[in-house]
Design an enzyme around this catalytic site. Structure first.
Site, short mmCIF file in Angstrom:
data_model
loop_
_atom_site.label_atom_id
_atom_site.label_comp_id
_atom_site.label_asym_id
_atom_site.label_seq_id
_atom_site.Cartn_x
_atom_site.Cartn_y
_atom_site.Cartn_z
N HIS A 235 0.81 -1.22 0.00
CA HIS A 235 0.00 0.00 0.00
C HIS A 235 0.84 1.26 0.00
O HIS A 235 0.31 2.36 -0.13
CB HIS A 235 -0.92 0.01 1.23
CG HIS A 235 -0.18 0.05 2.51
ND1 HIS A 235 0.26 -1.08 3.16
CD2 HIS A 235 0.22 1.08 3.29
CE1 HIS A 235 0.89 -0.76 4.27
NE2 HIS A 235 0.89 0.54 4.37
N LYS A 239 7.35 8.64 -1.17
CA LYS A 239 8.76 8.68 -1.54
C LYS A 239 9.62 8.13 -0.40
O LYS A 239 9.43 8.45 0.76
CB LYS A 239 9.17 10.13 -1.83
CG LYS A 239 10.63 10.29 -2.23
CD LYS A 239 10.94 11.76 -2.50
CE LYS A 239 12.39 11.96 -2.85
NZ LYS A 239 12.70 13.38 -3.11
#
Length: 352
Positions: A235, A239
């Site tokens: 999920h 970044k």
């Protein structure tokens, strides 16, 4: 000098894949969107010193002569991949696994089974009472923390309040506050964002070189690529933060006279590139760290490469267990020093 920690893969060798990739990436121009931003120097006489070792699956590290240390260990974050890797390493070493762990509110009440052992996960609401009860039952217990970065400071405050010694491999959080909390409580702890013993040894060597030979690489340019996914959940799309190991190595290079800013680091996160260009085995896409440091002289006639590639989590799990054993000895001997890092663990020697 190149430090290469690699896992075996079929077909073309890791070294051959890396060499092919370097030829490809260094020939590219400036590319945006987290792709390569290197250009190949026109004339190079490479100077490469290589150390190579292969990380083995945890089960292969077991031997009939393995010591049974019988140290109670509570692994918080046991449902995560790193937590499970630590539990497996602890089990193979003979540590006593405490059947309790802390997790998120959503995980509260769940039972996680690892190595045939069941662990009950407790949520944030009852952490203090549970920890105090467990510590009373296992007074020689060491806590291992591999929870999420946002929980670093709260967890450290909890361990310090209850007085439980702990090993923290979780990164993130307010690190200055973390150390201040532990120092004020006088609880014993090993705190290290990098638990891989061999990588830590490499960092220590870099620090020694930087102190003894400051400016040795003055004028050299540095190119750095990170092919790193520390923990990738299905999920998670945010970044990935810059590697703390990379930051530490860059700091050493800066002391050696190299001009380099942290925002110059380039990251390869695309799984297809990681497989085809970098040579990351597909089974390790969810857990690997490949770092390449390329130094070039001002006249582009000399180059140095430092590289460390890690597949899987066994290197970190085994280092964590050594830290637990180390810390247990410090607690038992009532050592004056209370806060340690992995370099302290390495200096102690007598690791498995």
């Amino acid at each position: 000098m190149a430090l290469l920690l690699k896992a075996p893969c079929s077909g073309i060798s890791q070294l051959e894949k890396t060499q092919i990739f370097k030829k490809q990436c260094f020939s590219l121009g400036n590319v945006n969107n987290n792709n390569v931003v290197f250009s190949r120097p026109r004339c190079l006489v490479p100077v490469v010193l290589s150390m190579s070792s292969t990380t083995k699956p945890i089960q292969e590290l077991e031997t009939p002569s393995s010591k049974n240390f019988n140290i109670p260990i509570m692994v918080n974050g046991c449902s995560g991949k790193m937590g499970k890797a630590v539990i497996k390493a602890a089990d193979s070493t003979g540590l006593q696994l405490v059947p309790a762990s802390f997790g998120s509110e959503e995980e509260s009440g769940q039972t996680i089974e690892v190595c045939g052992k069941e662990i009950l996960v407790h949520g944030p609401s009852d952490r203090e009472s549970v920890l105090a009860s467990v510590f009373d039952k296992y007074p020689n217990m060491i806590v291992v923390d591999y929870t999420v970065p946002s929980a670093v400071n709260d967890n450290a405050e909890l361990y310090s309040k209850v007085g439980v010694p702990f090993v923290m491999g979780t990164t993130g959080g307010d690190r200055d506050k973390l150390y201040k909390t532990v120092e004020n409580s006088k609880v014993y702890a090993v705190i290290s964002p990098q638990m891989g013993k061999q990588v830590v040894a490499f960092l220590a060597a870099m620090e020694i070189m930087a102190k003894q030979f400051p400016g040795a690489f003055s004028g050299y340019s540095l190119q750095l690529m990170l092919f790193c996914i520390k923990v990738l959940e299905s999920h998670q799309t945010s970044k990935v933060d810059t590697s703390g190991t990379a930051k530490a190595v860059i700091s050493c290079f800066q002391n050696l006279g190299v001009s380099f800013d942290m925002d110059q680091i380039q990251m390869i996160r695309d799984p297809k590139q990681q497989i085809e260009m970098v040579g990351v085995p597909e089974e390790h896409l969810a857990g690997h760290a490949f770092h390449m440091y390329h130094l070039t002289s001002p006249d582009q006639t000399v180059s140095f490469e430092f590289q460390h590639n890690v597949c899987g989590r066994s290197i970190y799990a085994e280092g964590t267990i050594d830290a637990v054993i180390f810390l247990s000895k410090k607690v038992q001997s009532q050592a004056d020093k209370r806060i340690y890092n992995m370099i302290d663990v390495l200096r102690e020697g007598n690791m498995r």
